[in-house]
Enzyme design. Structure first.
Site, short mmCIF file in Angstrom:
data_model
loop_
_atom_site.label_atom_id
_atom_site.label_comp_id
_atom_site.label_asym_id
_atom_site.label_seq_id
_atom_site.Cartn_x
_atom_site.Cartn_y
_atom_site.Cartn_z
N HIS A 8 -29.30 32.72 25.88
CA HIS A 8 -28.38 32.06 26.99
C HIS A 8 -29.43 32.34 28.47
CE1 HIS A 8 -24.89 31.60 29.63
NE2 HIS A 8 -24.05 31.45 28.50
N ASP A 15 -21.47 31.66 20.85
CA ASP A 15 -21.11 30.93 20.02
C ASP A 15 -21.39 31.35 18.47
OD1 ASP A 15 -19.86 28.89 21.14
OD2 ASP A 15 -21.91 27.99 22.00
#
Ligand code: CMC
Length: 436
Positions: free
Chosen positions: A311, A369
């Site tokens: 991320h 996710d």
């Protein structure tokens, strides 16, 4: 608001022997910034920051995120408290209005959502004209953009009608999403039902059938509420920045959100949840050798990435991933599906990656996710709708950010600069004398 956080301290920047004094801003949670807005006028220099790795585009009161510590708060409340105690509608209200609703405010907001659930019948014809196998994200983006033609409150000062527009959008996006799914199957549309809550209504519109009524399962409703809450805002990510940038040109809310949906579509952003399920499926179908995928992800000559890992801002475990992982376990257990082979592969993959030096050195942890697709799949949502689900969740955040941008005294049209590296100015060559 941001001007209240400008301190008396100044950063000193020395260029060509001259010192420039740049104001220092400290946010309410201690984040620090150097304000460089006047730098070019004073010195002729701009700052370069491809990918906006280190650029603050606004002051915001909506979401606080500390990627090093793994903190995510909406309007000051931790994501865990909100996911454990609220419905998605409550969190949507919080994001858009700035405070948690009282019982009366929540009831009023809920009634607005209920009353706005239908979409104009003329809009329904639009669905007929998309070719088979159209991407649900492109349908969603087009339909949301079209809403501005149907709902007149966009004219005049949008902030006067923002509550109505917010409720309209949050309610209608759910209907558009479910209708696009039903159309893609060639099945009859199921209209919203006033007796159902937000999430139950969505599930009913997706899965009810004239020949087999859909039974609402509270465990599924609760998991969906959690997932949407966890996606509801994430400060200045790619799609949210898109919504703000497009809106900064004073474009209406619907068009700005439509642009945000397009940005979210990308596989490096919201599209990752679909890509994770495809990756886990591939691993399963090819014999479950997840170690091979870890090796591929580490190979600098192979473009493959372990989707659902890494991320831009979290350099620690994504707090949303932790909550989703628990919700996933709970829901699959209650549905009697806990022997899902993809969940087993996901857990093993995570285990191997978290002990691998490559992932440790680069702070690559599972992101939001990684597990969300497993829940969506168990609910019965097809993988090409996963990113649509992300959009449903992110919508209140986009609306809150657009509203804040519109009302910001520091607002300016978004317009980055560049360093030109092309040919220097040169004489024009008429076509007759250009060399073939
Ligand atoms: N698998 C393998 N290596 C990775 C991964 C990954 N998933 N993510 C980053 N790296 C490596 C990358 O190759 C680079 O290595 P090196 O320093 O040796 O060149 C290093 O880690 C830093 O990567 P980066 O691309 O500079 O980091 P970024 O902040 O620009 O990218 C990211 C962030 C999310 C795009 C990236 O981690 C990624 O592509 N992840 C997979 C896609 C994904 O799961 N996206 C969903 C993000 S969360 C939901 C959302 O925000 O929409």
């Amino acid at each position: 608001m941001l001007h209240n956080f400008v301190t008396d301290k100044k950063a000193e920047l020395k260029i060509d022997g001259k010192t420039y004094y740049l104001p220092i801003i400290v946010g309410s949670e201690g984040e620090k910034a150097v304000d460089i807005r006047t730098l070019r006028t004073e010195s002729g220099y701009i700052t370069m920051d491809s990918g906006y790795m280190n650029t603050g585009s606004c002051g915001s009161e909506i979401t606080y995120l500390d990627g090093e510590k793994g903190i995510l708060n909406y309007r000051g409340y931790t994501i865990k408290d909100l996911a454990d105690n609220c419905t998605f509608v409550e969190v949507a209200y919080l994001l858009v209005h700035g405070s948690l609703p009282t019982r009366t405010e929540l009831d009023e907001f809920g009634s607005l959502l209920t009353s706005f659930g239908m979409i104009h019948e003329d809009l329904i014809h639009f669905f007929d004209h998309f070719p088979p196998n159209s991407s649900p994200m492109s349908i969603l983006s087009s339909m949301v953009n079209s809403l501005s033609n149907f709902y007149a409150e966009m004219k005049g000062d949008p902030l006067e009608n923002i509550d109505k527009m917010a409720a309209r959008l949050i309610s209608k996006i759910r209907t558009i999403a479910a209708f696009s799914y039903r159309k893609s199957l060639g099945q009859p549309l199921v209209y919203p039902n006033h007796d159902y809550s937000y999430c139950a209504n969505f599930l009913n519109m997706m899965f009810d059938s004239p020949v087999k009524p859909y039974e609402i399962n509270e465990e599924i409703v609760s998991a969906l509420n959690k997932l949407l809450i966890l996606h509801a805002d994430h400060e200045q990510n790619c799609s949210t920045s898109t919504v703000r940038l497009v809106g900064s040109a004073r474009v209406n809310l619907y068009a700005s959100i439509s642009a945000g949906i397009s940005a979210l579509w990308g596989p490096l952003h919201g599209g990752a949840n679909e890509a994770v399920i495809h990756m886990l499926n591939d691993i399963y179908k090819t014999g479950g050798n997840f170690k091979k995928y870890v090796e591929r992800a580490k190979n600098p000559t192979d473009p493959f990435r372990l989707v659902g890992f890494g991320h831009r801002v979290y350099k620690n475990y994504d707090p949303r991933a932790q909550i989703i992982k628990e919700a996933c376990d709970k829901m699959l257990k209650s549905l009697g599906m806990s022997d899902d082979p993809l969940l087993d592969i996901a857990k093993e993959l995570e285990d191997v990656a978290l002990r691998d030096d490559y992932f440790i050195e680069r702070n690559l942890y599972p992101n939001v996710d990684f597990y969300s697709g497993i829940i969506y799949r168990a609910i019965g949502i097809p993988s090409n709708m996963f990113t649509v689900m992300f959009a449903l969740g992110r919508l209140p955040g986009w609306i809150a950010q657009w509203k804040e941008m519109w009302d910001d005294p520091n607002w300016r049209i978004g317009r980055p600069r560049q360093i030109y590296v092309g040919p220097k100015q040169r004489p024009f060559i008429p076509i007759e004398v250009r060399k073939e």
